[in-house]
Design a protein around this motif. Structure first.
Motif, PDB file in Angstrom:
ATOM      1  N   LEU A  68      -4.385   3.527  -1.374  1.00 23.25           N
ATOM      2  CA  LEU A  68      -3.454   4.474  -0.767  1.00 23.25           C
ATOM      3  C   LEU A  68      -3.532   4.320   0.737  1.00 23.25           C
ATOM      4  O   LEU A  68      -4.610   4.104   1.293  1.00 23.25           O
ATOM      5  N   ASP A  69      -2.425   4.444   1.398  1.00 22.31           N
ATOM      6  CA  ASP A  69      -2.361   4.342   2.855  1.00 22.31           C
ATOM      7  C   ASP A  69      -2.729   5.693   3.457  1.00 22.31           C
ATOM      8  O   ASP A  69      -1.862   6.496   3.774  1.00 22.31           O
ATOM      9  N   LEU A  70      -4.022   5.944   3.562  1.00 18.29           N
ATOM     10  CA  LEU A  70      -4.516   7.208   4.120  1.00 18.29           C
ATOM     11  C   LEU A  70      -5.215   6.929   5.436  1.00 18.29           C
ATOM     12  O   LEU A  70      -6.040   6.028   5.524  1.00 18.29           O
ATOM     13  N   GLN A  71      -4.902   7.718   6.414  1.00 17.54           N
ATOM     14  CA  GLN A  71      -5.496   7.549   7.741  1.00 17.54           C
ATOM     15  C   GLN A  71      -6.600   8.577   7.974  1.00 17.54           C
ATOM     16  O   GLN A  71      -6.835   8.995   9.088  1.00 17.54           O
ATOM     17  N   GLU A  72      -7.245   8.993   6.929  1.00 17.32           N
ATOM     18  CA  GLU A  72      -8.287  10.014   7.010  1.00 17.32           C
ATOM     19  C   GLU A  72      -9.646   9.363   7.248  1.00 17.32           C
ATOM     20  O   GLU A  72      -9.880   8.232   6.839  1.00 17.32           O
ATOM     21  N   ASP A  73     -10.541  10.125   7.875  1.00 11.49           N
ATOM     22  CA  ASP A  73     -11.935   9.702   7.934  1.00 11.49           C
ATOM     23  C   ASP A  73     -12.539   9.954   6.557  1.00 11.49           C
ATOM     24  O   ASP A  73     -11.904  10.508   5.683  1.00 11.49           O
ATOM     25  N   GLY A  74     -13.775   9.578   6.379  1.00 11.17           N
ATOM     26  CA  GLY A  74     -14.419   9.765   5.092  1.00 11.17           C
ATOM     27  C   GLY A  74     -14.627  11.222   4.735  1.00 11.17           C
ATOM     28  O   GLY A  74     -14.464  12.119   5.561  1.00 11.17           O
ATOM     29  N   MET A  92       0.843  -1.170   0.000  1.00 12.90           N
ATOM     30  CA  MET A  92       0.000   0.000   0.000  1.00 12.90           C
ATOM     31  C   MET A  92       0.892   1.237   0.000  1.00 12.90           C
ATOM     32  O   MET A  92       1.764   1.382   0.829  1.00 12.90           O
ATOM     33  N   GLU A  93       0.675   2.102  -0.972  1.00 12.03           N
ATOM     34  CA  GLU A  93       1.488   3.310  -1.121  1.00 12.03           C
ATOM     35  C   GLU A  93       1.118   4.363  -0.073  1.00 12.03           C
ATOM     36  O   GLU A  93      -0.048   4.623   0.179  1.00 12.03           O
ATOM     37  N   LYS A  94       2.120   4.952   0.540  1.00 11.22           N
ATOM     38  CA  LYS A  94       1.937   6.038   1.500  1.00 11.22           C
ATOM     39  C   LYS A  94       2.232   7.337   0.761  1.00 11.22           C
ATOM     40  O   LYS A  94       3.388   7.664   0.488  1.00 11.22           O
ATOM     41  N   PRO A  95       1.194   8.098   0.376  1.00  9.96           N
ATOM     42  CA  PRO A  95       1.445   9.310  -0.383  1.00  9.96           C
ATOM     43  C   PRO A  95       2.028  10.427   0.483  1.00  9.96           C
ATOM     44  O   PRO A  95       1.754  10.510   1.674  1.00  9.96           O
ATOM     45  N   LYS A  96       2.823  11.270  -0.152  1.00 11.79           N
ATOM     46  CA  LYS A  96       3.436  12.401   0.522  1.00 11.79           C
ATOM     47  C   LYS A  96       2.413  13.523   0.662  1.00 11.79           C
ATOM     48  O   LYS A  96       1.694  13.849  -0.285  1.00 11.79           O
ATOM     49  N   ILE A  97       2.350  14.113   1.856  1.00 15.27           N
ATOM     50  CA  ILE A  97       1.469  15.257   2.066  1.00 15.27           C
ATOM     51  C   ILE A  97       2.142  16.486   1.471  1.00 15.27           C
ATOM     52  O   ILE A  97       3.286  16.806   1.792  1.00 15.27           O
ATOM     53  N   LEU A  98       1.440  17.173   0.586  1.00 15.34           N
ATOM     54  CA  LEU A  98       1.950  18.399  -0.015  1.00 15.34           C
ATOM     55  C   LEU A  98       1.589  19.615   0.831  1.00 15.34           C
ATOM     56  O   LEU A  98       2.413  20.492   1.053  1.00 15.34           O
ATOM     57  N   VAL A  99       0.333  19.663   1.271  1.00 16.09           N
ATOM     58  CA  VAL A  99      -0.181  20.791   2.048  1.00 16.09           C
ATOM     59  C   VAL A  99      -1.186  20.239   3.049  1.00 16.09           C
ATOM     60  O   VAL A  99      -2.071  19.473   2.686  1.00 16.09           O
ATOM     61  N   GLU A 100      -1.044  20.641   4.308  1.00 13.25           N
ATOM     62  CA  GLU A 100      -1.964  20.162   5.356  1.00 13.25           C
ATOM     63  C   GLU A 100      -3.365  20.756   5.226  1.00 13.25           C
ATOM     64  O   GLU A 100      -4.353  20.090   5.501  1.00 13.25           O
ATOM     65  N   SER A 101      -3.442  22.032   4.861  1.00 11.81           N
ATOM     66  CA  SER A 101      -4.741  22.686   4.793  1.00 11.81           C
ATOM     67  C   SER A 101      -4.685  23.849   3.815  1.00 11.81           C
ATOM     68  O   SER A 101      -3.895  24.770   3.986  1.00 11.81           O
ATOM     69  N   THR A 102      -5.521  23.774   2.782  1.00  4.39           N
ATOM     70  CA  THR A 102      -5.578  24.832   1.786  1.00  4.39           C
ATOM     71  C   THR A 102      -6.967  24.862   1.170  1.00  4.39           C
ATOM     72  O   THR A 102      -7.771  23.970   1.397  1.00  4.39           O
ATOM     73  N   LYS A 103      -7.224  25.886   0.393  1.00  5.17           N
ATOM     74  CA  LYS A 103      -8.479  25.981  -0.341  1.00  5.17           C
ATOM     75  C   LYS A 103      -8.202  25.780  -1.822  1.00  5.17           C
ATOM     76  O   LYS A 103      -7.119  26.106  -2.314  1.00  5.17           O
TER      77      LYS A 103
END
Length: 122
Positions: free
Chosen positions: A33-39, A1-12
């Motif tokens: 993708l290895d994402l630990q986000e909620d839906g 499972m690929e762990k993607p790199k975070i580019l920006v934590e919070s943007t519009k």
């Protein structure tokens, strides 16, 4: 499972957000993708920087999910997405009862080329 790199934590994006941006390195949709986000809402984009250093996004597809860890493996738009080669995945946290309205709002606003659900008839 690929762990993607975070580019920006919070943007519009186009005054809508906040989005967390992940870099997609030639993602092939053959695994998740290895994402630990909620839906929430997700957006496949091509992110580019202009000569003044400002970023913009070409929006290719808007979708929703309650589980990011399982959503992208063999995505139903994988073949079309591979052709446009998105380099960014934008994620907007959203409660499940708001997902439908948020998805429709963004599709109607951006009219992504790969969303056929809300495109006007030709």
């Amino acid at each position: 499972m690929e762990k993607p790199k975070i580019l920006v934590e919070s943007t519009k994006i186009d005054n809508y957000g906040p989005f967390k941006l992940y870099e997609l390195n030639n993602f092939d949709f053959e695994e998740n993708l290895d994402l630990q986000e909620d839906g929430g809402i997700y957006v496949f984009t091509t992110r580019s920087k202009d000569k003044d250093g400002k970023y913009s996004h070409k929006i290719h597809y808007v979708g929703k999910t309650t589980d990011y860890s399982k959503r992208f493996y063999h995505h139903h738009k994988a073949e079309e997405l591979k052709k446009v080669k998105p380099n960014c995945l934008a994620i907007h946290a959203c409660k499940e009862d708001k997902m439908d309205a948020s998805e429709v709002e963004l599709i109607e606003k951006w009219k992504p080329e790969l969303n056929d659900t809300y495109k006007p008839e030709k």
